[in-house]
Scaffold this motif. Structure first.
Motif, PDB file in Angstrom:
ATOM      1  N   LEU A 138       0.827  -1.205   0.000  1.00 44.98           N
ATOM      2  CA  LEU A 138       0.000   0.000   0.000  1.00 44.98           C
ATOM      3  C   LEU A 138       0.864   1.259   0.000  1.00 44.98           C
ATOM      4  O   LEU A 138       0.533   2.255  -0.660  1.00 44.98           O
ATOM      5  CB  LEU A 138      -0.927  -0.017   1.210  1.00 44.98           C
ATOM      6  N   LYS A 139       1.972   1.214   0.712  1.00 46.25           N
ATOM      7  CA  LYS A 139       2.881   2.355   0.733  1.00 46.25           C
ATOM      8  C   LYS A 139       3.503   2.579  -0.635  1.00 46.25           C
ATOM      9  O   LYS A 139       3.597   3.723  -1.114  1.00 46.25           O
ATOM     10  CB  LYS A 139       3.975   2.129   1.783  1.00 46.25           C
ATOM     11  N   GLN A 140       3.910   1.498  -1.285  1.00 43.10           N
ATOM     12  CA  GLN A 140       4.529   1.611  -2.612  1.00 43.10           C
ATOM     13  C   GLN A 140       3.522   2.120  -3.642  1.00 43.10           C
ATOM     14  O   GLN A 140       3.859   2.909  -4.529  1.00 43.10           O
ATOM     15  CB  GLN A 140       5.118   0.268  -3.042  1.00 43.10           C
ATOM     16  N   GLN A 141       2.262   1.654  -3.532  1.00 40.79           N
ATOM     17  CA  GLN A 141       1.225   2.098  -4.463  1.00 40.79           C
ATOM     18  C   GLN A 141       0.962   3.596  -4.344  1.00 40.79           C
ATOM     19  O   GLN A 141       0.540   4.237  -5.315  1.00 40.79           O
ATOM     20  CB  GLN A 141      -0.065   1.321  -4.216  1.00 40.79           C
ATOM     21  N   SER A 142       1.200   4.143  -3.170  1.00 39.20           N
ATOM     22  CA  SER A 142       0.945   5.581  -2.955  1.00 39.20           C
ATOM     23  C   SER A 142       2.088   6.447  -3.453  1.00 39.20           C
ATOM     24  O   SER A 142       1.983   7.675  -3.493  1.00 39.20           O
ATOM     25  CB  SER A 142       0.716   5.851  -1.474  1.00 39.20           C
ATOM     26  N   GLN A 143       3.210   5.786  -3.813  1.00 37.01           N
ATOM     27  CA  GLN A 143       4.361   6.537  -4.289  1.00 37.01           C
ATOM     28  C   GLN A 143       4.429   6.485  -5.813  1.00 37.01           C
ATOM     29  O   GLN A 143       4.334   5.402  -6.404  1.00 37.01           O
ATOM     30  CB  GLN A 143       5.665   5.950  -3.702  1.00 37.01           C
ATOM     31  N   PRO A 144       4.576   7.608  -6.473  1.00 40.82           N
ATOM     32  CA  PRO A 144       4.636   7.615  -7.945  1.00 40.82           C
ATOM     33  C   PRO A 144       5.916   6.972  -8.442  1.00 40.82           C
ATOM     34  O   PRO A 144       6.957   6.986  -7.773  1.00 40.82           O
ATOM     35  CB  PRO A 144       4.599   9.103  -8.282  1.00 40.82           C
ATOM     36  N   LEU A 145       5.850   6.368  -9.630  1.00 38.47           N
ATOM     37  CA  LEU A 145       7.026   5.779 -10.265  1.00 38.47           C
ATOM     38  C   LEU A 145       7.979   6.881 -10.662  1.00 38.47           C
ATOM     39  O   LEU A 145       7.572   7.941 -11.150  1.00 38.47           O
ATOM     40  CB  LEU A 145       6.631   4.967 -11.495  1.00 38.47           C
ATOM     41  N   THR A 146       9.270   6.665 -10.449  1.00 45.78           N
ATOM     42  CA  THR A 146      10.266   7.678 -10.836  1.00 45.78           C
ATOM     43  C   THR A 146      11.062   7.211 -12.042  1.00 45.78           C
ATOM     44  O   THR A 146      11.136   6.021 -12.330  1.00 45.78           O
ATOM     45  CB  THR A 146      11.241   7.917  -9.664  1.00 45.78           C
TER      46      THR A 146
END
Length: 295
Positions: free
Chosen positions: A287-295
């Motif tokens: 869930l934390k990773q999903q909330s972070q945009p891809l760089t």
């Protein structure tokens, strides 16, 4: 009312605080909220309070007697098919809905954790056999035995590939969480008759000698020794995540030091909790990773 609502609406008496309410509200240990409530409600049952202290010594005495019997007649009356029919009948007839729910969750989550590890180790090709039961019927199809075999086969096949391809498991900058379910598992309502009263720990203690009786001595030892692979799976996951903070929660440790079968029931409960905690951590990270945009 959901299992979680049972604790959320529980009054707090500061002169007589409920220990299970304290553990439920504590968030230091990762755990699915509904599963945590189901487990703690099960722990607070009369079955666990009064039956477990009486039945546990008899169950462990049976393990000792069956061990002696298996030395004399190692393969008499062994049948995985009969074993799992007995387990299915016992779970359907005597085990509480909360306990059955936690048992089915364990197979489901265990398969997802193994798939997560495989999906995040580059260049490995391992055939998986995921177990995702949503009701008690699959128990009749050697569910418990296949679960143990899956774990051993995964560790063997993964490490063979790591050795042959000279692969090192390292932290992944962006993890593949496709194997991890972050929504409610599709587990059906469990049998809930007046006879379904046994809590999880008492049921496991009672079923362990039954498991031993219908398996060969080799199969039973293999099954109990698999519990100490908790640390192995925890280390593999921690390397991929890049953190070993939660390894302190694992109690079934060091697979190179096999333990006796006497406390297999208690260790099985710890095994289930270790799986729940690791899966809950992976859900948090997903869930934390999903909330972070891809760089």
């Amino acid at each position: 009312m959901s299992e979680a609502d049972f604790f959320k609406t529980m009054p707090h008496d500061k002169n007589d605080p409920n220990p299970f309410l304290a553990i439920y509200l504590d968030q230091s240990i990762p755990f699915n909220d509904e599963a945590k409530a189901a487990y703690l409600k099960d722990c607070s049952s009369k079955s666990r309070q009064f039956l477990l202290p009486v039945l546990r010594p008899f169950a462990r005495l049976m393990i000792i007697l069956l061990q002696i019997y298996k030395i004399i007649v190692p393969k008499a009356f062994t049948s995985s098919r009969v074993l799992h029919r007995v387990l299915y009948w016992g779970m359907k007839t005597f085990v509480s809905p909360s306990a059955n729910y936690m048992i089915l969750r364990h197979f489901y989550l265990g398969s997802e954790v193994l798939n997560f590890i495989r999906s995040n180790v580059p260049d490995v090709q391992i055939t998986m056999n995921p177990l995702k039961p949503t009701n008690l019927e699959p128990v009749k199809d050697d569910l418990f035995l296949i679960h143990d075999l899956n774990l051993y086969n995964f560790v063997i096949n993964l490490n063979r590939e790591l050795r042959e391809k000279n692969i090192e498991i390292v932290k992944q900058e962006r993890l593949n969480f496709d194997a991890i379910t972050s929504t409610t598992l599709p587990i059906e309502p469990m049998p809930n008759r007046w006879t379904n009263f046994l809590d999880l720990t008492t049921a496991i203690e009672c079923f362990t000698p039954v498991y031993q009786m219908f398996l060969t001595d080799n199969d039973f030892w293999r099954a109990t020794n698999s519990l100490q692979l908790d640390e192995t799976i925890g280390i593999l996951a921690s390397k991929l995540i890049g953190s070993n903070d939660r390894l302190a929660l694992i109690n079934n440790k060091h697979p190179m030091v096999p333990l006796t079968t006497l406390k297999a029931g208690f260790r099985l409960v710890l095994h289930g909790l270790a799986t729940e905690q690791l899966h809950a951590l992976l859900v948090e990270l997903k869930l934390k990773q999903q909330s972070q945009p891809l760089t």
